[in-house]
Each structure stands twice: as C-alpha cells, then as structure tokens.
Design a protein around this motif. Structure first.
Motif, PDB file in Angstrom:
ATOM      1  N   LYS A  69      -7.085 -20.971  -5.907  1.00 34.57           N
ATOM      2  CA  LYS A  69      -6.947 -19.282  -5.621  1.00 34.57           C
ATOM      3  C   LYS A  69      -7.552 -18.983  -3.780  1.00 34.57           C
ATOM      4  O   LYS A  69      -8.508 -19.925  -3.774  1.00 34.57           O
ATOM      5  N   TYR A  70      -6.632 -18.263  -3.645  1.00 31.95           N
ATOM      6  CA  TYR A  70      -7.184 -18.951  -1.787  1.00 31.95           C
ATOM      7  C   TYR A  70      -6.778 -17.149  -1.722  1.00 31.95           C
ATOM      8  O   TYR A  70      -5.702 -15.826  -1.973  1.00 31.95           O
ATOM      9  N   PHE A  71      -7.603 -16.359  -1.044  1.00 28.85           N
ATOM     10  CA  PHE A  71      -7.418 -14.906  -1.396  1.00 28.85           C
ATOM     11  C   PHE A  71      -8.128 -14.385   0.685  1.00 28.85           C
ATOM     12  O   PHE A  71      -8.792 -13.004   0.720  1.00 28.85           O
ATOM     13  N   GLU A  72      -7.809 -14.921   1.196  1.00 26.57           N
ATOM     14  CA  GLU A  72      -8.636 -14.598   2.388  1.00 26.57           C
ATOM     15  C   GLU A  72      -7.880 -13.516   3.091  1.00 26.57           C
ATOM     16  O   GLU A  72      -8.020 -13.161   4.087  1.00 26.57           O
ATOM     17  N   LYS A  73      -6.056 -13.650   2.866  1.00 26.99           N
ATOM     18  CA  LYS A  73      -5.440 -12.994   3.305  1.00 26.99           C
ATOM     19  C   LYS A  73      -4.977 -12.032   2.287  1.00 26.99           C
ATOM     20  O   LYS A  73      -4.277 -12.582   1.441  1.00 26.99           O
ATOM     21  N   PRO A  74      -4.448 -10.466   2.825  1.00 28.86           N
ATOM     22  CA  PRO A  74      -3.578  -9.936   1.927  1.00 28.86           C
ATOM     23  C   PRO A  74      -1.552 -10.512   1.810  1.00 28.86           C
ATOM     24  O   PRO A  74      -1.611 -11.885   2.503  1.00 28.86           O
ATOM     25  N   THR A 221       0.378  14.280   1.211  1.00 30.86           N
ATOM     26  CA  THR A 221       1.318  14.007   0.495  1.00 30.86           C
ATOM     27  C   THR A 221       1.232  12.190   1.862  1.00 30.86           C
ATOM     28  O   THR A 221       1.616  10.948   1.608  1.00 30.86           O
ATOM     29  N   GLY A 222       0.786  12.598   3.277  1.00 36.91           N
ATOM     30  CA  GLY A 222       1.115  11.049   3.897  1.00 36.91           C
ATOM     31  C   GLY A 222      -0.062   9.668   2.936  1.00 36.91           C
ATOM     32  O   GLY A 222       0.502   9.084   2.859  1.00 36.91           O
ATOM     33  N   LEU A 223      -1.090  10.568   2.682  1.00 34.42           N
ATOM     34  CA  LEU A 223      -2.559   9.524   2.333  1.00 34.42           C
ATOM     35  C   LEU A 223      -1.528   9.217   0.857  1.00 34.42           C
ATOM     36  O   LEU A 223      -1.681   8.106   0.479  1.00 34.42           O
ATOM     37  N   LEU A 224      -0.226  10.032  -0.213  1.00 31.53           N
ATOM     38  CA  LEU A 224      -0.329   9.460  -1.530  1.00 31.53           C
ATOM     39  C   LEU A 224       0.949   8.755  -0.969  1.00 31.53           C
ATOM     40  O   LEU A 224       1.249   7.616  -1.701  1.00 31.53           O
ATOM     41  N   LEU A 225       1.405   8.384  -0.019  1.00 32.12           N
ATOM     42  CA  LEU A 225       2.214   7.766   0.815  1.00 32.12           C
ATOM     43  C   LEU A 225       2.077   6.371   0.721  1.00 32.12           C
ATOM     44  O   LEU A 225       2.476   4.960   0.596  1.00 32.12           O
ATOM     45  N   PHE A 226       0.829   6.277   1.700  1.00 33.18           N
ATOM     46  CA  PHE A 226       0.071   5.195   2.380  1.00 33.18           C
ATOM     47  C   PHE A 226      -0.597   4.386   0.696  1.00 33.18           C
ATOM     48  O   PHE A 226      -0.241   2.485   0.138  1.00 33.18           O
ATOM     49  N   LEU A 227      -0.982   5.338  -0.717  1.00 34.51           N
ATOM     50  CA  LEU A 227      -1.686   4.632  -1.596  1.00 34.51           C
ATOM     51  C   LEU A 227      -0.589   4.696  -2.428  1.00 34.51           C
ATOM     52  O   LEU A 227      -1.105   3.273  -2.460  1.00 34.51           O
ATOM     53  N   ALA A 228       0.712   4.475  -2.382  1.00 31.31           N
ATOM     54  CA  ALA A 228       1.325   4.309  -3.077  1.00 31.31           C
ATOM     55  C   ALA A 228       2.617   2.684  -2.748  1.00 31.31           C
ATOM     56  O   ALA A 228       2.965   2.118  -3.605  1.00 31.31           O
ATOM     57  N   VAL A 229       2.151   2.782  -1.176  1.00 32.46           N
ATOM     58  CA  VAL A 229       2.411   1.084  -1.214  1.00 32.46           C
ATOM     59  C   VAL A 229       1.088   0.300  -0.741  1.00 32.46           C
ATOM     60  O   VAL A 229       1.917  -0.442  -1.328  1.00 32.46           O
ATOM     61  N   ALA A 230       0.093   0.484  -0.567  1.00 30.31           N
ATOM     62  CA  ALA A 230      -1.178  -0.861   0.140  1.00 30.31           C
ATOM     63  C   ALA A 230      -1.524  -0.753  -1.406  1.00 30.31           C
ATOM     64  O   ALA A 230      -1.873  -1.957  -1.425  1.00 30.31           O
ATOM     65  N   PRO A 232      -0.584  -0.633  -5.027  1.00 28.96           N
ATOM     66  CA  PRO A 232      -0.374  -1.666  -6.308  1.00 28.96           C
ATOM     67  C   PRO A 232      -0.430  -3.182  -6.299  1.00 28.96           C
ATOM     68  O   PRO A 232      -1.288  -3.721  -7.142  1.00 28.96           O
ATOM     69  N   TRP A 233      -0.546  -3.945  -5.091  1.00 25.89           N
ATOM     70  CA  TRP A 233      -1.238  -5.033  -5.351  1.00 25.89           C
ATOM     71  C   TRP A 233      -2.616  -5.557  -5.010  1.00 25.89           C
ATOM     72  O   TRP A 233      -3.116  -6.230  -6.598  1.00 25.89           O
ATOM     73  N   PHE A 234      -3.012  -4.432  -5.069  1.00 27.92           N
ATOM     74  CA  PHE A 234      -4.838  -4.685  -4.404  1.00 27.92           C
ATOM     75  C   PHE A 234      -5.228  -4.683  -6.021  1.00 27.92           C
ATOM     76  O   PHE A 234      -5.476  -5.467  -6.978  1.00 27.92           O
ATOM     77  N   VAL A 235      -4.600  -3.355  -6.417  1.00 26.73           N
ATOM     78  CA  VAL A 235      -4.770  -3.107  -8.036  1.00 26.73           C
ATOM     79  C   VAL A 235      -4.494  -4.441  -9.489  1.00 26.73           C
ATOM     80  O   VAL A 235      -5.629  -4.902 -10.049  1.00 26.73           O
ATOM     81  N   LEU A 236      -3.199  -4.727  -8.844  1.00 27.91           N
ATOM     82  CA  LEU A 236      -2.737  -5.841  -9.909  1.00 27.91           C
ATOM     83  C   LEU A 236      -3.748  -6.915  -9.735  1.00 27.91           C
ATOM     84  O   LEU A 236      -4.234  -7.818 -11.017  1.00 27.91           O
TER      85      LEU A 236
END
Length: 553
Positions: A69-74, A221-230, A232-236
């Motif tokens: 596992k290597y977690f230094e970068k997104p 709505t802008g923050l919703l767009l931001f979270l929708a893109v940024a 999901p991967w962090f959650v998963l």
C-alpha cells in the motif's frame, strides 16, 4: 511553425485560429520524442508502476507500489495513466502522455484566460511566454503529479476570476467550472487543491472588498459538485483501508508542511533561484510585471492584475514556508506570471518600451556570459557533465539569444526581443535535453536491467533490489524483494505479513544461496561482500557507475 511578427501585434484575430496555431506549435513541442528516454527513478517510474499494478490487479481504488500500500498521493494521475496504458500499451510514451497533454492544456487555457481578461494580444503572448519557458516545457514532459495539479489549479483559479471580474454580470458557468477543477486538483495532489485556491480567492475578496461575491459563487450547489467529484474515491479508499486517513491527511499534509519528516527541508529562499532558472528567458521580467499591481488596482484591468499577482505570490509563499520542497512544487505560479509578463510586452507593443529596457539589457549580457562559460566549461572542468560538443551547442544558443536581446534593446524593438527570446528558448529545449538527459538516464533509470530480468527470469525466479528501485519493478513487470531498508514504502511494508519481501542482509544471503534463481540489483560496494561471503559467486549481467545486476545462476 514560424510566427509572423505582425501576427503577434494584432489586437483582433480569430480565437479558433490562435488556438489551432498554439496547439500545433506546442503540441509538437510537448509530444515530440516523448517516449525516447527511459523513465527516471524515483518519480517517473513510481507514477508509472502504480497504475500498471492497478491494471494488473483490476483494482483502481487502493494504490500499491511494489505490491504494498502506497498512500502518499491521491489517485488522479494513477487513473489517467492507467487509461493511457490501456489505450496505448505500457510504454514511456503512454506513461508521459497525460502530463504532456496537461502541460499543453495549461498553455491553451492561459491563452483563453489572458484573452478574456486583457484582450487577444495579451492572451497570445501569455501562452507563448508560458509555453516558451524551457523549465515548464521540460517538466511538463515528466511523469509527475505536479503537472496535472498545475493544469487543474490553473483552470480552477482562472475560472473564478472569469466568473467574478464583472461585478454587474457574474458568470455562474465559470463558478461551476471552478468547483469542478478544484475537486480535480484535490484528486491530483490532496488538500492543497482546495486550500491554495481558497486562499487566493479569500484575499482577492478582502482586498477588493467585494463581499457580494460570496453570494454569487453558488456556494451550495458548487460545494455539492465539488464533493460529488472529489469525495467518492476518498470514501472508498478509507472504507477499504482504515489506515489511509491518518497517513494521508495527517502525515502527508500537516506533518509534511510543518515538520522535516520527509527530509526535503530547504531554506525559505529556495524557490527564488528555482523560479529564476526555470522561467528563463522570461524571469528577468517578473519584477517589472509585478511592480505596481496594488497601486494600479483601480485602473482598467487592475483588479485582474491584482488577482494574478495574488495567485503567484500566495502559492509561492505557501511552498516557501513549507518544510518540504521540491522544484516542481511552484509550477502553478507559472501561468499567472506568464500572463503578467505578457502584459508588459503588450504595453511595449503599444510604444512603451522603457519597462523592458533594463531587464532585457541585463538578461542579454548575462546570456552572453553564460554562453562563454558553457563553451569553456567542458575544457576546464575536471569531470564535465557535458562534452565539448554539448558545451558548444548550449553556449552558442545562449550567446545568440543574448545578442538578439541586446540588438533589440538598442533598436527599442519589443517584437524582435520577444521573438528572439521565444525562439532561443524553444531551440534550447529541443537540444539541451539530448545533451544533459542521458546523464540522468545512466544514474537514475533501470530500463535495461529491468528488461534483462523480464527476458531471462523464469516464473519461479526471485527479483531482489538493494533498496527500492521503482523502475526495476516497472520494467521487469514483477515484484521486487527489498533488502537494506524499504525506503519510501516503509509504511506499506508494515501492513500485513511482508516478512518474505523485506529482508536484512543475512536474509538476502540465505535467499541467494538457496534453490531459487535470484536476480539482484546491488550497489557496487556490496558486490565484494557478497562474493566473499557466499557459496555461489555472482554472475554480472549488467552494470552502471553505481549498480550491478547479478544472478546466482
């Protein structure tokens, strides 16, 4: 494609034609011979090996390097490189393609931003200044996370000012583009993709006292767009890897910025010579471009120049304060400075050559002196890094570029000055890497030994490396056993039972004298120790100034 001098000075010209010419010119520069040189350790090979392993495992969520596992970068660069590998095959070209296209995209968006803010001529000159930065051209062809970050942050920051510049007619579409690309910047390199644009916007609002922008920004709505893109991967990745949150957010962000844990500490002024050297030939004009941005903020275009200055200064100061520094970190300041420098040349095209005279004169004489030094260097240095031919080529370009600059100053001709600097910069980019880069290949690339292992090693063979060599795994397309320290994968080496893959010297010697075929990348000073203390003498398959590839068969 040659640029006619009068084409540069026109105030009105087709946007489509400008974009086509810029795409042809810089597309050729960014993409030419992209796969000619092997990937260089550690960065290029690392960011190629992780997506290669993702495709091999069929897992696009958890990044692994050398199968730990290597977690230094997104994940953004990993995903884009994986797509490139899938479409074009695994190669140096496909490993660098995403970053080269990101560099080209940064140049094209800088044209759009400059044109929208200040007119067609400044936009075109800004794109040429940015694309004509030898340091930017070279770095944008390297497989590193800072190039996609620069592109996404440029679009994010540029979209904000395009949305907010007209107080009476805000443009909501650009606000949403800001949120989208800020989210992609977070996926490119973490929280700085959000923190740095936020800091620039905060100070822009404070200094202009335009608090109304906060109501216009479509925050909900802008923050919703931001979270929708940024998000999901962090959650998963957090769900699948509970240890991710502490390592990525605490260790890789706060400890990296506030402490010297990464051992990349440099003094506060470290980026000043970096910026000066990497933005040559335009760096001499930075003080002129930044001068009076605050005093003239109320003049036409003054608020936009204030914003671009804040963009450059805040990002530069942030990384200068950080306790972890690498040259590519300040790449996001280049587009803002390029447009500001273009504004100085734009005014000179209108007849005001005075702001250019002193920096151009100083730069011209410096280039002549550097050219003479480059000619003499291979002849007087004890162990020169370039040969006489390389010194002749680089020195001649410097002298010619300096002479053109001095002649332009004497004539008071800004067009000759601009075209001479641009042409010299592009010529230097086309020649210098072929002179200098082979030195890095010999010291920092493991393509040849990796390909030897891939060709000779049977499935039951064991590949071993004394210290982590990312390129060895990439080119051999198999996992390495590491001895003498795990290096940057120390975190991953402690997750699960990795005892068979991380050895001390005694463990390596036992493996070497065992029944399995072993291919080992060793430091030169360890070879005698292995030869004297092992029953099986090593057979050398490849060697460089620092390493041997040996086998026990």
């Amino acid at each position: 494609m040659p640029l006619q001098l009068d084409y540069l000075t026109r105030s009105h010209e087709s946007r489509r034609r400008d974009l086509l010419l810029l795409t042809l010119l810089f597309g050729l520069l960014f993409l030419q011979l992209l796969g000619h040189f092997p990937l260089v350790d550690p960065d290029e090979a690392r960011y190629a090996e992780i997506p290669r392993e993702m495709l091999e495992r069929g897992d696009l969520i958890t990044p692994l390097l050398n199968y730990v596992k290597y977690f230094e970068k997104p994940v953004l660069l990993y995903w884009l490189n994986a797509i490139s590998f899938y479409l074009f095959g695994i190669s140096e070209f496909s490993a660098r393609l995403v970053c080269a296209l990101s560099g080209l995209g940064t140049v094209l968006f800088s044209y759009h931003l400059g044109r929208e803010l200040f007119g067609r001529r400044t936009g075109l000159l800004g794109a040429l200044v940015l694309g004509g930065c030898t340091g930017f051209l070279i770095q944008a062809r390297i497989n590193i996370t800072d190039i996609p970050l620069t592109f996404t942050m440029t679009v994010a920051l540029g979209s904000y000012i395009l949305a907010a510049r007209d107080a009476d007619h805000p443009r909501p579409g650009y606000y949403y583009l800001f949120y989208l690309f800020a989210a992609l910047a977070v996926l490119a390199k973490g929280l700085i993709g959000m923190v740095l644009p936020g800091a620039v916007i905060f100070w822009h609002i404070v200094l202009t006292r335009r608090w109304r922008i906060l109501k216009e920004m479509r925050l909900g709505t802008g923050l919703l767009l931001f979270l929708a893109v940024a998000a999901p991967w962090f959650v998963l990745v957090c769900q699948r890897n509970p240890e991710f949150f502490q390592f990525f957010f605490i260790h890789e962000h706060f400890e990296r910025f506030l402490t010297k844990v990464h051992r990349r500490y440099q003094p506060f002024w470290y980026f000043i010579p970096i910026l000066f050297g990497f933005m040559i030939p335009w760096s001499f004009f930075i003080p002129t471009a930044l001068r009076n941005f605050w005093r003239n903020r109320a003049l036409p275009g003054g608020e936009a120049r204030l914003y671009l200055a804040l963009w450059a200064i805040i990002i530069f100061a942030f990384f200068s304060k950080s306790n972890s520094k690498l040259p590519a970190y300040i790449l996001p300041v280049y587009p803002a400075l390029a447009i500001l420098i273009a504004g100085v040349f734009d005014r000179a095209f209108n007849g005001d050559f005075r702001p250019l005279r002193r920096p151009a004169l100083a730069f011209g004489w410096l280039l002549v002196l550097l050219g003479c030094a480059a000619l003499l260097y291979p002849l007087v240095a004890h162990r020169p890094l370039v040969g006489p031919i390389g010194g002749l080529v680089i020195g001649s370009i410097f002298i010619l570029q300096g002479a053109v600059a001095l002649a332009a100053v004497k004539r008071g001709d800004p067009r000759q000055l601009f075209v001479g600097l641009l042409a010299g910069s592009i010529l230097l980019f086309l020649t210098a890497p072929h002179i200098v880069f082979p030195l890095f290949v010999e010291r920092k690339s493991y393509r040849e030994p990796g390909q030897i292992v891939k060709k000779l090693a049977e499935p039951d063979a064991v590949l071993v490396s004394q210290g982590l060599r990312q390129g060895l795994s990439y080119y051999a397309e198999r996992r390495c056993v590491i001895f003498d320290g795990p290096g940057e994968i120390e975190f991953g080496s402690k997750i699960g039972d990795q005892s068979a893959w991380f050895l001390n010297r005694d463990g390596f010697r036992t493996l070497w004298n065992g029944p399995k075929p072993v291919y080992a990348m060793l430091l030169r000073d360890y070879l005698d120790e292995l030869s004297g203390g092992s029953a099986i003498k090593p057979r050398i398959l490849w060697q460089s100034s620092k390493h041997y590839l040996v086998t026990n068969r």
